[in-house]
Design a protein around this motif. Sequence first.
Motif, PDB file in Angstrom:
ATOM      1  N   GLY A 285     -39.031 181.170   0.764  1.00 24.05           N
ATOM      2  CA  GLY A 285     -37.663 180.712   0.519  1.00 24.05           C
ATOM      3  C   GLY A 285     -37.379 180.530  -0.961  1.00 24.05           C
ATOM      4  N   ASP A 286     -38.316 179.907  -1.683  1.00 24.69           N
ATOM      5  CA  ASP A 286     -38.139 179.739  -3.127  1.00 24.69           C
ATOM      6  C   ASP A 286     -38.103 181.087  -3.840  1.00 24.69           C
ATOM      7  OD1 ASP A 286     -38.140 177.029  -2.752  1.00 24.69           O
ATOM      8  OD2 ASP A 286     -40.265 176.769  -3.267  1.00 24.69           O
ATOM      9  N   LEU A 287     -38.977 182.021  -3.406  1.00 24.62           N
ATOM     10  CA  LEU A 287     -38.991 183.361  -4.000  1.00 24.62           C
ATOM     11  C   LEU A 287     -37.638 184.040  -3.827  1.00 24.62           C
ATOM     12  CD1 LEU A 287     -40.470 185.886  -5.176  1.00 24.62           C
ATOM     13  CD2 LEU A 287     -41.102 186.451  -2.818  1.00 24.62           C
ATOM     14  N   ALA A 322     -43.500 190.287   0.382  1.00 24.86           N
ATOM     15  CA  ALA A 322     -42.112 189.857   0.176  1.00 24.86           C
ATOM     16  C   ALA A 322     -41.697 190.068  -1.272  1.00 24.86           C
ATOM     17  CB  ALA A 322     -41.969 188.386   0.573  1.00 24.86           C
ATOM     18  N   GLN A 323     -42.569 189.722  -2.188  1.00 22.27           N
ATOM     19  CA  GLN A 323     -42.271 189.859  -3.616  1.00 22.27           C
ATOM     20  C   GLN A 323     -42.027 191.320  -3.977  1.00 22.27           C
ATOM     21  OE1 GLN A 323     -45.550 188.740  -6.219  1.00 22.27           O
ATOM     22  NE2 GLN A 323     -44.138 187.488  -7.436  1.00 22.27           N
ATOM     23  N   GLU A 324     -42.930 192.201  -3.480  1.00 25.02           N
ATOM     24  CA  GLU A 324     -42.781 193.623  -3.800  1.00 25.02           C
ATOM     25  C   GLU A 324     -41.549 194.219  -3.141  1.00 25.02           C
ATOM     26  OE1 GLU A 324     -43.401 197.362  -5.304  1.00 25.02           O
ATOM     27  OE2 GLU A 324     -44.380 195.472  -5.847  1.00 25.02           O
ATOM     28  N   GLY A 325     -41.296 193.813  -1.884  1.00 27.81           N
ATOM     29  CA  GLY A 325     -40.121 194.344  -1.196  1.00 27.81           C
ATOM     30  C   GLY A 325     -38.834 193.979  -1.909  1.00 27.81           C
ATOM     31  N   LEU A 326     -38.702 192.723  -2.323  1.00 26.33           N
ATOM     32  CA  LEU A 326     -37.489 192.312  -3.038  1.00 26.33           C
ATOM     33  C   LEU A 326     -37.385 193.021  -4.390  1.00 26.33           C
ATOM     34  CD1 LEU A 326     -37.474 188.470  -2.282  1.00 26.33           C
ATOM     35  CD2 LEU A 326     -36.007 190.241  -1.272  1.00 26.33           C
ATOM     36  N   ALA A 327     -38.511 193.174  -5.078  1.00 25.62           N
ATOM     37  CA  ALA A 327     -38.475 193.855  -6.372  1.00 25.62           C
ATOM     38  C   ALA A 327     -37.997 195.287  -6.209  1.00 25.62           C
ATOM     39  CB  ALA A 327     -39.860 193.826  -7.012  1.00 25.62           C
ATOM     40  N   ASN A 328     -38.428 195.970  -5.160  1.00 30.72           N
ATOM     41  CA  ASN A 328     -38.006 197.359  -4.948  1.00 30.72           C
ATOM     42  C   ASN A 328     -36.538 197.436  -4.543  1.00 30.72           C
ATOM     43  OD1 ASN A 328     -40.370 198.740  -5.616  1.00 30.72           O
ATOM     44  ND2 ASN A 328     -41.280 198.257  -3.628  1.00 30.72           N
ATOM     45  N   ILE A 329     -36.072 196.432  -3.799  1.00 27.49           N
ATOM     46  CA  ILE A 329     -34.643 196.427  -3.464  1.00 27.49           C
ATOM     47  C   ILE A 329     -33.812 196.328  -4.729  1.00 27.49           C
ATOM     48  CG2 ILE A 329     -32.822 195.085  -2.338  1.00 27.49           C
ATOM     49  CD1 ILE A 329     -34.880 194.324  -0.192  1.00 27.49           C
ATOM     50  N   ALA A 334     -29.830 199.551  -4.556  1.00 28.44           N
ATOM     51  CA  ALA A 334     -28.386 199.367  -4.801  1.00 28.44           C
ATOM     52  C   ALA A 334     -27.753 198.648  -3.619  1.00 28.44           C
ATOM     53  CB  ALA A 334     -27.704 200.719  -5.051  1.00 28.44           C
ATOM     54  N   ALA A 335     -28.407 197.603  -3.139  1.00 27.38           N
ATOM     55  CA  ALA A 335     -27.964 196.897  -1.943  1.00 27.38           C
ATOM     56  C   ALA A 335     -27.023 195.763  -2.308  1.00 27.38           C
ATOM     57  CB  ALA A 335     -29.184 196.336  -1.200  1.00 27.38           C
ATOM     58  N   SER A 336     -26.200 195.373  -1.334  1.00 25.07           N
ATOM     59  CA  SER A 336     -25.319 194.216  -1.500  1.00 25.07           C
ATOM     60  C   SER A 336     -25.857 193.013  -0.754  1.00 25.07           C
ATOM     61  CB  SER A 336     -23.911 194.548  -0.992  1.00 25.07           C
ATOM     62  OG  SER A 336     -23.948 194.881   0.401  1.00 25.07           O
ATOM     63  N   ARG A 337     -26.736 193.232   0.219  1.00 27.83           N
ATOM     64  CA  ARG A 337     -27.339 192.146   0.987  1.00 27.83           C
ATOM     65  C   ARG A 337     -28.799 192.494   1.294  1.00 27.83           C
ATOM     66  NH1 ARG A 337     -23.751 191.399   6.165  1.00 27.83           N
ATOM     67  NH2 ARG A 337     -23.998 193.663   6.080  1.00 27.83           N
ATOM     68  N   ALA A 338     -29.582 191.450   1.450  1.00 25.23           N
ATOM     69  CA  ALA A 338     -30.993 191.631   1.818  1.00 25.23           C
ATOM     70  C   ALA A 338     -31.389 190.503   2.765  1.00 25.23           C
ATOM     71  CB  ALA A 338     -31.889 191.636   0.579  1.00 25.23           C
ATOM     72  N   GLY A 339     -32.479 190.680   3.445  1.00 24.41           N
ATOM     73  CA  GLY A 339     -32.935 189.661   4.383  1.00 24.41           C
ATOM     74  C   GLY A 339     -34.452 189.612   4.472  1.00 24.41           C
ATOM     75  N   LEU A 340     -34.957 188.400   4.671  1.00 20.78           N
ATOM     76  CA  LEU A 340     -36.380 188.181   4.887  1.00 20.78           C
ATOM     77  C   LEU A 340     -36.540 187.399   6.189  1.00 20.78           C
ATOM     78  CD1 LEU A 340     -37.610 187.053   1.334  1.00 20.78           C
ATOM     79  CD2 LEU A 340     -37.985 189.264   2.423  1.00 20.78           C
ATOM     80  N   THR A 341     -37.352 187.911   7.095  1.00 18.55           N
ATOM     81  CA  THR A 341     -37.624 187.228   8.363  1.00 18.55           C
ATOM     82  C   THR A 341     -39.117 187.057   8.523  1.00 18.55           C
ATOM     83  OG1 THR A 341     -35.650 188.172   9.380  1.00 18.55           O
ATOM     84  CG2 THR A 341     -37.317 187.247  10.856  1.00 18.55           C
ATOM     85  N   ASP A 352     -40.565 190.706   7.847  1.00 16.49           N
ATOM     86  CA  ASP A 352     -39.622 191.825   7.767  1.00 16.49           C
ATOM     87  C   ASP A 352     -38.783 191.662   6.505  1.00 16.49           C
ATOM     88  OD1 ASP A 352     -40.307 193.058  10.277  1.00 16.49           O
ATOM     89  OD2 ASP A 352     -39.289 191.384  11.256  1.00 16.49           O
ATOM     90  N   VAL A 353     -38.659 192.751   5.735  1.00 20.85           N
ATOM     91  CA  VAL A 353     -37.827 192.775   4.529  1.00 20.85           C
ATOM     92  C   VAL A 353     -36.779 193.874   4.737  1.00 20.85           C
ATOM     93  CG1 VAL A 353     -37.776 192.999   2.025  1.00 20.85           C
ATOM     94  CG2 VAL A 353     -39.816 192.075   3.148  1.00 20.85           C
TER      95      VAL A 353
END
Length: 439
Positions: A285-287, A322-329, A334-341, A352-353
Amino acid sequence: MNADDATERRRQLHNNLPYMGLAVSLIATLVLGAHTAAALALACGLSLAAALWLRLMGVTFPVPAGRERRAVVFVAGILVLIGALVALNPLYGFFGFTGYLQVALLPRALWLPAVAVNSALMATTQVGGVGNLHGGVVTVYAGLVLINMLVAGVITFQSIEEDLRSRQRARNIEELAQANRRLRETMEENAGLHAQLVVQAREAGVLDERQRMAGEIHDTIAQGLTGIVTQLEAAERFDADPGRRARHRDLAARLARESLTEARRSVQALRPGPLAEAHLPEAIGDLADRWSQTSGVRVRVEVTGTPVPLPPALEVVLFRTAQEGLANIAKHAAASRAGLTLSYTHEVVVLDVLDDGSGFDPRRAGAAPDPAGDTAVGGSAGEGNGYGLTAMRQRLRQVGGALEIESGPGDGTAISASVPAVRCAPEPVAGPAGVENAV
């Protein structure tokens, strides 16, 4: 004296005793027997024939394979010669006694008949020769035959059995010695193989550590520097807006400090900073919160199931994913929304990223990308230098996990990382069944 020396002495005595008995019998006959020329010549001739028979037809004990018939012929010839010599002079009983030594050369079924024949010949010498076999001497002769069979037979049979047991023990000892030699050789070979395995394990450990450090550097220094560059470039675009420019510069400075801290932790092989201060759900969550501030992309975080404390290695793998997935997004989607589950089940824990970005074709990315040319998750095939996907797969594989990717051009990207749900403590971590953070 060892067992081999004793066996060799017995063998030599067994081979030489017949000649010694023959020599004693011939000397006694020449000294005490009839002194006619014919008797002397016959005694010498039969003695020579017996010596030659022993020499030329002799068979060693135990009888070698394929020489059983020759052994039977040899013993039969010895008994015939003993009979002829005893009939000539009873003093040849010294030679006749050695006939018992040859019984062992026969098959077991012929032992008793051979002992009986030799006992009859010895009884003949004991009554003074063939010429005395008449009248009451015949009864004495029959008794002597039985006594000889009983005494000499028992001694002969026991000697043969003991010799066979002794030879069997010698064979067993030799087989054991050979087995010990083979065992020593095998142990020496295993020691050499063990040394090779130790060297290979050390080399593999060095390689794994290099890969780990490469992944840590990628996840800390490289991503931090990317974020810093992004913030500094953004600050340059807002020269006319001091407030926004200062905000981007502050973010760059914070990223620099965090990257430095993470680099130090990686070198010291410690857990990521967020995990050192909180459990996995809070750390993710903090990430996501910090990433959303630097990237400007809204991110939704959700935790399902009952969170349980995992071994540090599993939490680190999921956090890095999670860190790598968000960095690649941020870099490619070029996304407007992202999600982590983050989903906790009895068997596995799944992260899930997701993003609604440009997506890519996973088939072009390859099922097992090469470390030198991997495809970044969240971008199009061939974008970037792509260490991330390989790092994810390697980390997950090392802890028994798996990585799945779903994407398509224009359809966004979803990656799913799963690890075994191995608890490191019996009590579950207190926390909400579902946590959401919308930015």
